[in-house]
Design a protein around this motif. Structure first.
Motif, PDB file in Angstrom:
ATOM      1  N   SER A 210       2.735   4.079  -3.246  1.00 25.45           N
ATOM      2  CA  SER A 210       2.835   4.401  -4.669  1.00 25.45           C
ATOM      3  C   SER A 210       4.074   3.754  -5.279  1.00 25.45           C
ATOM      4  O   SER A 210       5.063   3.470  -4.584  1.00 25.45           O
ATOM      5  CB  SER A 210       2.895   5.910  -4.870  1.00 25.45           C
TER       6      SER A 210
ATOM      7  N   LYS B 225       2.255  -0.665 -11.082  1.00 24.18           N
ATOM      8  CA  LYS B 225       1.279   0.204 -10.441  1.00 24.18           C
ATOM      9  C   LYS B 225      -0.093  -0.453 -10.437  1.00 24.18           C
ATOM     10  O   LYS B 225      -0.616  -0.832 -11.475  1.00 24.18           O
ATOM     11  CB  LYS B 225       1.222   1.551 -11.176  1.00 24.18           C
TER      12      LYS B 225
ATOM     13  N   ASN C 235       0.845  -1.198   0.000  1.00 24.50           N
ATOM     14  CA  ASN C 235       0.000   0.000   0.000  1.00 24.50           C
ATOM     15  C   ASN C 235       0.877   1.245   0.000  1.00 24.50           C
ATOM     16  O   ASN C 235       1.006   1.962   0.997  1.00 24.50           O
ATOM     17  CB  ASN C 235      -0.944  -0.011   1.206  1.00 24.50           C
TER      18      ASN C 235
ATOM     19  N   SER D 178       5.336   0.156 -15.856  1.00 22.52           N
ATOM     20  CA  SER D 178       5.968  -0.653 -14.817  1.00 22.52           C
ATOM     21  C   SER D 178       7.486  -0.512 -14.919  1.00 22.52           C
ATOM     22  O   SER D 178       8.024  -0.058 -15.934  1.00 22.52           O
ATOM     23  CB  SER D 178       5.542  -2.117 -14.929  1.00 22.52           C
TER      24      SER D 178
ATOM     25  N   GLU E 156       6.149   5.186  -7.129  1.00 18.89           N
ATOM     26  CA  GLU E 156       7.246   6.143  -6.991  1.00 18.89           C
ATOM     27  C   GLU E 156       7.952   5.991  -5.645  1.00 18.89           C
ATOM     28  O   GLU E 156       9.186   6.035  -5.577  1.00 18.89           O
ATOM     29  CB  GLU E 156       6.724   7.582  -7.140  1.00 18.89           C
ATOM     30  N   LYS E 157       7.166   5.782  -4.588  1.00 19.54           N
ATOM     31  CA  LYS E 157       7.754   5.631  -3.258  1.00 19.54           C
ATOM     32  C   LYS E 157       8.557   4.330  -3.168  1.00 19.54           C
ATOM     33  O   LYS E 157       9.675   4.315  -2.623  1.00 19.54           O
ATOM     34  CB  LYS E 157       6.651   5.638  -2.195  1.00 19.54           C
TER      35      LYS E 157
ATOM     36  N   SER F  99      -2.620   1.096  -8.260  1.00 22.52           N
ATOM     37  CA  SER F  99      -3.352   2.355  -8.154  1.00 22.52           C
ATOM     38  C   SER F  99      -2.355   3.421  -7.716  1.00 22.52           C
ATOM     39  O   SER F  99      -1.160   3.143  -7.576  1.00 22.52           O
ATOM     40  CB  SER F  99      -4.496   2.237  -7.135  1.00 22.52           C
ATOM     41  N   ASP F 100      -2.829   4.620  -7.465  1.00 24.53           N
ATOM     42  CA  ASP F 100      -1.921   5.689  -7.016  1.00 24.53           C
ATOM     43  C   ASP F 100      -1.296   5.383  -5.662  1.00 24.53           C
ATOM     44  O   ASP F 100      -0.274   5.966  -5.301  1.00 24.53           O
ATOM     45  CB  ASP F 100      -2.676   7.025  -6.941  1.00 24.53           C
ATOM     46  N   THR F 101      -1.921   4.474  -4.921  1.00 21.86           N
ATOM     47  CA  THR F 101      -1.437   4.167  -3.567  1.00 21.86           C
ATOM     48  C   THR F 101      -1.156   2.674  -3.368  1.00 21.86           C
ATOM     49  O   THR F 101      -1.093   2.209  -2.232  1.00 21.86           O
ATOM     50  CB  THR F 101      -2.463   4.634  -2.515  1.00 21.86           C
ATOM     51  N   SER F 102      -0.975   1.955  -4.459  1.00 22.83           N
ATOM     52  CA  SER F 102      -0.739   0.515  -4.335  1.00 22.83           C
ATOM     53  C   SER F 102       0.177   0.027  -5.457  1.00 22.83           C
ATOM     54  O   SER F 102       0.046   0.445  -6.606  1.00 22.83           O
ATOM     55  CB  SER F 102      -2.068  -0.242  -4.375  1.00 22.83           C
ATOM     56  N   THR F 103       1.108  -0.877  -5.098  1.00 24.54           N
ATOM     57  CA  THR F 103       2.100  -1.387  -6.045  1.00 24.54           C
ATOM     58  C   THR F 103       2.276  -2.893  -5.874  1.00 24.54           C
ATOM     59  O   THR F 103       2.382  -3.384  -4.751  1.00 24.54           O
ATOM     60  CB  THR F 103       3.470  -0.706  -5.831  1.00 24.54           C
TER      61      THR F 103
END
Length: 223
Positions: free
Chosen positions: A81, A178, A79, A146, A83-84, A180-184
């Motif tokens: 991004s 990716k 949970n 990806s 990017e993180k 979602s914006d908050t899940s990878t």
């Protein structure tokens, strides 16, 4: 992602200019693309045995047909991004934060933003000597957004010889997708020959350490 589809997602082949007009570097970048395809093909083969599952993390292993080497595959959803997660894995010190067996993970030659030559040292114990690796680290951004981080052993005169046993990393893949914006989603494939003599019990323990590492990454990313 199906292994057969990874080829269509590769970006255009790097050029000599991309490699800083260095043919050796270009050859390594092209080899990384081949290793990426090989790792995905391997991840889709049959014969994987479950080692451990839980907390959204799965670890499998399979035996090489002609050796005692275990090939490992891991997957999990984090949970956080993409990017993180990518920023974490681009930091050489990141791995040392989530795996206490990693004594060193250093960039020896910084070729370009996405290509490094690195030395990694893994702690041993009273029975087994420390291992180290001389590896190429290469990041490839695929056309679907990806990201693949590909690693494999190379010989390089800037990577010093030490008292460690020099292990061989045939394939090291980390693929970030990716959700979602908050899940990878993360997929990892590892084919490592530790070289020398390593008791089977310790090989199994080292394998399970890969699950613990992913669990620590998940905890850190979701904090």
């Amino acid at each position: 992602m199906e292994a057969s589809g990874i080829g269509s997602l590769l970006p255009a082949e790097p050029t000599l200019e991309d490699a800083g007009n260095d043919q050796v570097v270009l050859d390594l970048m092209l080899k990384a693309r081949e290793k990426l395809q090989e790792a995905f093909d391997l991840s889709q083969t049959d014969g994987w045995d479950s080692v451990k599952e839980g907390k959204g993390i799965s670890l499998w292993k399979k035996k090489e047909s002609d050796s005692n080497i275990n090939i490992l595959k891991r997957s999990m959803e984090v949970n956080a991004s993409i990017e993180k997660v990518l920023e974490f894995y681009r930091d050489p010190e990141g791995l040392m934060k989530v795996n206490d067996k990693v004594k060193a993970n250093e960039i020896v030659v910084d070729i370009n933003e996405n290509t490094k030559i690195m030395r990694r040292e893994i702690k041993g114990n009273l029975v087994v000597s420390n291992r180290d690796l001389s590896i190429l680290w290469h990041q490839i951004t695929l056309t679907d957004g990806s990201v693949a981080i590909v690693m494999f052993s190379i010989e390089h005169d800037k990577v010093p010889e030490t008292k460690c046993v020099r292990a061989s990393l045939d394939i090291g893949l980390l693929h970030l997708s990716k959700v979602s914006d908050t899940s990878t989603d993360l997929l990892s494939v590892l084919r490592l020959n530790p070289k020398g003599s390593v008791p089977a019990m310790l090989v199994n323990k080292m394998s399970k350490k890969q699950y613990d590492e992913f669990e620590a990454v998940k905890k850190l990313m979701e904090a």
